[in-house]
Design a protein around this motif. Structure first.
Motif, PDB file in Angstrom:
ATOM      1  N   THR A  30       0.826  -1.212   0.000  1.00 12.07           N
ATOM      2  CA  THR A  30       0.000   0.000   0.000  1.00 12.07           C
ATOM      3  C   THR A  30       0.861   1.264   0.000  1.00 12.07           C
ATOM      4  OG1 THR A  30      -0.168  -0.178   2.418  1.00 12.07           O
ATOM      5  CG2 THR A  30      -1.979  -1.091   1.113  1.00 12.07           C
ATOM      6  N   THR A  31       1.998   1.223   0.690  1.00 14.04           N
ATOM      7  CA  THR A  31       2.891   2.388   0.695  1.00 14.04           C
ATOM      8  C   THR A  31       3.423   2.664  -0.696  1.00 14.04           C
ATOM      9  OG1 THR A  31       3.585   1.765   2.936  1.00 14.04           O
ATOM     10  CG2 THR A  31       4.920   3.410   1.791  1.00 14.04           C
ATOM     11  N   LEU A  32       3.911   1.632  -1.342  1.00 13.89           N
ATOM     12  CA  LEU A  32       4.462   1.783  -2.687  1.00 13.89           C
ATOM     13  C   LEU A  32       3.399   2.251  -3.670  1.00 13.89           C
ATOM     14  CD1 LEU A  32       6.850   1.422  -4.630  1.00 13.89           C
ATOM     15  CD2 LEU A  32       6.207  -0.980  -4.863  1.00 13.89           C
ATOM     16  N   LEU A  33       2.211   1.684  -3.587  1.00 15.98           N
ATOM     17  CA  LEU A  33       1.147   2.052  -4.519  1.00 15.98           C
ATOM     18  C   LEU A  33       0.644   3.472  -4.278  1.00 15.98           C
ATOM     19  CD1 LEU A  33      -0.738  -1.351  -4.565  1.00 15.98           C
ATOM     20  CD2 LEU A  33       0.299  -0.227  -6.549  1.00 15.98           C
ATOM     21  N   MET A  34       0.590   3.870  -3.009  1.00 18.31           N
ATOM     22  CA  MET A  34       0.162   5.241  -2.710  1.00 18.31           C
ATOM     23  C   MET A  34       1.099   6.252  -3.355  1.00 18.31           C
ATOM     24  SD  MET A  34       0.059   7.118   1.015  1.00 18.31           S
ATOM     25  CE  MET A  34       0.140   8.914   1.120  1.00 18.31           C
ATOM     26  N   TRP A  35       2.416   6.053  -3.168  1.00 14.97           N
ATOM     27  CA  TRP A  35       3.378   7.018  -3.675  1.00 14.97           C
ATOM     28  C   TRP A  35       3.627   6.865  -5.167  1.00 14.97           C
ATOM     29  CZ3 TRP A  35       4.348  11.223  -1.149  1.00 14.97           C
ATOM     30  CH2 TRP A  35       4.121  11.239   0.221  1.00 14.97           C
ATOM     31  N   ARG A  36       3.189   5.769  -5.730  1.00 20.24           N
ATOM     32  CA  ARG A  36       3.220   5.653  -7.192  1.00 20.24           C
ATOM     33  C   ARG A  36       2.095   6.458  -7.820  1.00 20.24           C
ATOM     34  NH1 ARG A  36       2.385   0.231 -11.056  1.00 20.24           N
ATOM     35  NH2 ARG A  36       2.017   1.411 -12.969  1.00 20.24           N
ATOM     36  N   PHE A  37       0.880   6.372  -7.253  1.00 14.69           N
ATOM     37  CA  PHE A  37      -0.280   6.953  -7.907  1.00 14.69           C
ATOM     38  C   PHE A  37      -0.557   8.401  -7.535  1.00 14.69           C
ATOM     39  CE2 PHE A  37      -1.223   2.553  -8.954  1.00 14.69           C
ATOM     40  CZ  PHE A  37      -1.677   2.694 -10.251  1.00 14.69           C
ATOM     41  N   LEU A  38      -0.101   8.877  -6.399  1.00 12.83           N
ATOM     42  CA  LEU A  38      -0.319  10.281  -6.058  1.00 12.83           C
ATOM     43  C   LEU A  38       0.317  11.229  -7.084  1.00 12.83           C
ATOM     44  CD1 LEU A  38      -0.090  10.553  -2.160  1.00 12.83           C
ATOM     45  CD2 LEU A  38      -2.053  11.022  -3.626  1.00 12.83           C
ATOM     46  N   PRO A  39       1.595  11.064  -7.427  1.00 14.12           N
ATOM     47  CA  PRO A  39       2.164  11.944  -8.466  1.00 14.12           C
ATOM     48  C   PRO A  39       1.485  11.769  -9.825  1.00 14.12           C
ATOM     49  CG  PRO A  39       3.903  10.800  -7.254  1.00 14.12           C
ATOM     50  CD  PRO A  39       2.615  10.158  -6.873  1.00 14.12           C
ATOM     51  N   LEU A  40       1.147  10.524 -10.162  1.00  8.80           N
ATOM     52  CA  LEU A  40       0.469  10.271 -11.434  1.00  8.80           C
ATOM     53  C   LEU A  40      -0.867  10.992 -11.507  1.00  8.80           C
ATOM     54  CD1 LEU A  40       1.028   6.463 -12.137  1.00  8.80           C
ATOM     55  CD2 LEU A  40       1.643   8.363 -13.640  1.00  8.80           C
ATOM     56  N   ALA A  41      -1.653  10.881 -10.430  1.00 18.45           N
ATOM     57  CA  ALA A  41      -2.967  11.519 -10.405  1.00 18.45           C
ATOM     58  C   ALA A  41      -2.839  13.036 -10.494  1.00 18.45           C
ATOM     59  CB  ALA A  41      -3.721  11.122  -9.142  1.00 18.45           C
ATOM     60  N   ALA A  42      -1.836  13.599  -9.812  1.00 22.95           N
ATOM     61  CA  ALA A  42      -1.638  15.052  -9.843  1.00 22.95           C
ATOM     62  C   ALA A  42      -1.298  15.530 -11.256  1.00 22.95           C
ATOM     63  CB  ALA A  42      -0.535  15.447  -8.866  1.00 22.95           C
ATOM     64  N   VAL A  43      -0.405  14.818 -11.934  1.00 28.22           N
ATOM     65  CA  VAL A  43      -0.002  15.216 -13.287  1.00 28.22           C
ATOM     66  C   VAL A  43      -1.174  15.077 -14.261  1.00 28.22           C
ATOM     67  CG1 VAL A  43       1.468  14.603 -15.239  1.00 28.22           C
ATOM     68  CG2 VAL A  43       2.429  14.681 -12.940  1.00 28.22           C
ATOM     69  N   LEU A  44      -1.886  13.962 -14.192  1.00 30.14           N
ATOM     70  CA  LEU A  44      -2.989  13.731 -15.125  1.00 30.14           C
ATOM     71  C   LEU A  44      -4.166  14.659 -14.855  1.00 30.14           C
ATOM     72  CD1 LEU A  44      -2.883   9.821 -15.197  1.00 30.14           C
ATOM     73  CD2 LEU A  44      -2.225  11.381 -17.043  1.00 30.14           C
TER      74      LEU A  44
END
Length: 319
Positions: A30-44
């Motif tokens: 969950t830690t890895l997935l959270m920090w993977r998708f937060l930047p992605l969601a912000a950019v998109l």
């Protein structure tokens, strides 16, 4: 040029399993997935509110967006959580990739009863062979890996079934959604889900290790933007059949990569199982690549080249 693009696509998509292995050595899934998708969601999300990105959203209703959110919940959140968790529990990256790679076979077999599409005996034979290949690789992995409980191999199967559910939900939709919109909705949904899970379990704080942030950057650039971007480029140049065929190279590439990078088990039985799985793919592909004869068949075949890849028969998330 097409060969180089195809090779780059296979490597970038396979990197998702390797990046998951690298990242879960220092943190939970969950830690890895959270920090993977937060930047992605912000950019998109930033791109979506830009003036040039607004037009793709105007024709969509709240129901369309809700459907995309559910598809994202199944195809990204549910799928990736099981993949990362299985690898965190000790299942090798190659075995996880192979189990998840049976999704097109299972989806093809279920297309008959669920979507009233014709499923030939040859396709059913391919499904049985594919599952046999998975069984060979799984038992070889379990025998060579100590301390990994048998039930951990059920976890990636759950993720594969989540992908199958996303496939059928998407194929029942008649609304055309652009890749930019679907990816934005899916990644934003995953960011919300994984952030909530991380805070609920007290795992939101990332480790300070360089390998964790390397894995995060790896997953964002190589696996998401590289893999997903090349998916569409190869799809445009070579078509749906070529892309779906390349997908089945992910398991052997990941297995070799995992053995070289993490010393994961790669035995003769593993190689045999991968070979059986590839034969199964050949059977299913040969049975499904019939030449359209009727006007309806020709229309559907031409239309399948312009639809989203999930609507063309197989749903593949950004790994």
């Amino acid at each position: 040029m097409n060969v180089l693009l195809s090779a780059a696509f296979v490597l970038c998509w396979s990197s998702g399993f390797v990046g998951a292995k690298l990242g879960t050595e220092d943190a939970g899934a969950t830690t890895l997935l959270m920090w993977r998708f937060l930047p992605l969601a912000a950019v998109l999300a930033g791109a979506a509110v830009h003036r040039r990105g607004r037009s793709a959203w105007r024709s969509l209703t709240p129901r369309d967006l809700t459907r995309q959110a559910v598809i994202g919940l199944l195809s990204q959140s549910g799928y990736l959580l099981t993949v990362y968790y299985a690898i965190q529990l000790g299942v090798s990256s190659g075995t996880t990739a192979l189990i998840d790679g049976t999704q097109p076979l299972v989806a093809g077999a279920l297309a008959g009863p669920l979507l009233r599409e014709y499923v030939s005996p040859r396709q059913w034979l391919g499904l049985c062979l594919g599952l046999g290949g998975v069984a060979l690789v799984t038992t070889a992995d379990a025998a060579a890996t100590r301390g990994v409980a048998w039930w951990t191999y059920v976890v990636p199967f759950a993720g594969m079934l989540s992908l199958v559910a996303a496939t059928f939900l998407d194929r029942r939709s008649r609304t055309q959604v652009t890749p930019a919109v679907s990816m934005t909705v899916h990644c934003t949904t995953s960011a919300l889900v994984f952030t909530a899970m991380a805070f609920m379990t007290g795992t939101a704080t990332p480790p300070v290790s360089a390998s964790f942030w390397l894995a995060t950057a790896w997953l964002i650039t190589l696996s998401t933007f590289g893999g997903y971007g090349l998916y569409w480029l190869v799809l445009q140049r070579s078509g749906v059949t070529e892309v779906n065929t390349l997908m089945f190279l992910m398991a052997p590439v990941t297995a070799v990569w995992g053995a070289a990078m993490f010393d994961e088990p790669f035995t003769m039985q593993t190689a045999l199982g991968l070979g059986v799985a590839l034969v199964a793919v050949g059977l299913v592909r040969g049975a499904s690549s019939r030449t359209p004869n009727s006007p309806k068949d020709q229309t559907e075949a031409a239309h399948s080249q312009t639809r989203a890849p999930s609507q063309a028969g197989v749903y593949w998330p950004s790994e």
